[in-house]
Write a protein that holds these residues in place. Structure first.
Motif, PDB file in Angstrom:
ATOM      1  N   HIS A  17       0.828  -1.208   0.000  1.00 40.08           N
ATOM      2  CA  HIS A  17       0.000   0.000   0.000  1.00 40.08           C
ATOM      3  C   HIS A  17       0.863   1.258   0.000  1.00 40.08           C
ATOM      4  CE1 HIS A  17      -3.032   2.941   0.949  1.00 40.08           C
ATOM      5  NE2 HIS A  17      -2.516   3.182   2.135  1.00 40.08           N
ATOM      6  N   SER A  22      -1.990   3.888  -6.210  1.00 40.21           N
ATOM      7  CA  SER A  22      -3.003   3.117  -6.937  1.00 40.21           C
ATOM      8  C   SER A  22      -3.285   1.780  -6.277  1.00 40.21           C
ATOM      9  CB  SER A  22      -2.554   2.872  -8.386  1.00 40.21           C
ATOM     10  OG  SER A  22      -1.377   2.085  -8.407  1.00 40.21           O
ATOM     11  N   VAL A  23      -2.441   1.417  -5.303  1.00 35.73           N
ATOM     12  CA  VAL A  23      -2.618   0.153  -4.598  1.00 35.73           C
ATOM     13  C   VAL A  23      -3.143   0.446  -3.208  1.00 35.73           C
ATOM     14  CG1 VAL A  23      -1.497  -1.931  -3.749  1.00 35.73           C
ATOM     15  CG2 VAL A  23      -0.742  -0.894  -5.898  1.00 35.73           C
ATOM     16  N   ASP A  35      -6.108  -5.155  -6.367  1.00 34.56           N
ATOM     17  CA  ASP A  35      -5.000  -4.235  -6.109  1.00 34.56           C
ATOM     18  C   ASP A  35      -3.676  -4.977  -5.941  1.00 34.56           C
ATOM     19  OD1 ASP A  35      -6.678  -2.065  -6.263  1.00 34.56           O
ATOM     20  OD2 ASP A  35      -7.060  -1.986  -4.110  1.00 34.56           O
ATOM     21  N   GLN A  38      -2.453  -6.001  -9.286  1.00 33.27           N
ATOM     22  CA  GLN A  38      -1.878  -4.853  -9.987  1.00 33.27           C
ATOM     23  C   GLN A  38      -0.469  -4.561  -9.479  1.00 33.27           C
ATOM     24  OE1 GLN A  38      -4.160  -4.852 -12.632  1.00 33.27           O
ATOM     25  NE2 GLN A  38      -3.469  -2.723 -12.643  1.00 33.27           N
TER      26      GLN A  38
END
Length: 258
Positions: A17, A22-23, A35, A38
């Motif tokens: 994170h 974006s995560v 996530d 990704q």
């Protein structure tokens, strides 16, 4: 079940994170798995290997990334099954057993994985899943049998695949439950007898002279005769349930309609 897998790598998720805006670690498990997937793609592209990232962020170690891959492998498979169920239009209970059996096979296979981390998580999930499976199997099996694509063949197949269960007793239990419900249905909605009643006889003879007294006696004997045939060893008429179960399976029919 899925959240338990995330808990085992919660520290790693927090590291991931911190690497990218974006995560994110969100409450919805399907979003969390997306996530993480990704993040794995970004890592494969070298996004987290620069000196700047390493100096200013707590980057997961190769072993930790491997654990993320393992969790994504398991939870990703669960997501595919749940998506097939809950993202389908006009979902009906007859397909639950089919998809849950698919999930059971996935967890069973992963519980023997060579990676001890994946194996441990899969075993924990499988143990919890089996409890649900045992509680809901009979209900889901009955719904599946009423699908002309499955019938009892599906139950026989599923019971032959699930280890640690008595196949014959489970199949017999499902068939017995269906027959029991069918018998109760027949009691609530009995078939009308084809015997001609006295009133219908008199109506059909309206306008004519009264029937001789011995005619009623003949109809009574006829009813007794029919009852005798039904109670004898003569071949009995098959029920609608028997006919349905003996019909061929609808091979090639789609399981789900999106």
């Amino acid at each position: 079940m899925v959240q338990d897998a995330f808990v085992k790598i919660i520290d790693i998720i927090n590291k991931v994170h911190g690497l990218s805006s974006s995560v994110k670690s969100l409450p919805l498990w399907n979003r969390t798995i997306f996530d993480l997937q990704q993040a794995l793609k970004l890592r494969a592209m070298g996004e987290f290997s620069s000196k700047k990232i390493i100096d200013f962020h707590d980057v997961p170690s190769p072993e930790e990334w491997q654990k993320v891959e393992g969790v994504c492998k398991i939870v990703g498979s669960i997501y595919e099954v749940s998506n097939a169920l809950f993202e389908t239009k006009h979902l009906t209970p007859n397909v639950y057993l089919y998809h849950l059996h698919e999930l059971h096979e996935i967890l069973t296979k992963m519980s023997t994985d060579s990676d001890s981390f994946i194996r441990t998580i899969a075993e924990d999930m499988l143990n919890k899943f089996v409890k649900y499976w045992d509680n809901m199997f009979l209900l889901l099996a009955i719904a599946a049998v009423l699908d002309p694509r499955f019938k009892m063949k599906c139950i026989e197949f599923v019971c032959s695949k699930v280890k640690g269960r008595d196949r014959n007793s489970q199949v017999a239990a499902v068939l017995g439950a269906i027959c029991k419900h069918f018998d109760e249905y027949k009691i609530l909605f009995p078939e009308k007898e084809n015997f001609m009643s006295d009133s219908s006889s008199s109506d059909s003879n309206s306008g004519h002279s009264p029937s001789p007294a011995h005619v009623n006696h003949i109809f009574g004997v006829l009813k007794d005769y029919y009852r005798f045939i039904q109670s004898s060893n003569q071949p009995t008429k098959k029920s609608d349930l028997d006919c349905y179960l003996e019909e061929p399976i609808l091979l090639g029919a789609r399981i789900l309609v999106n």
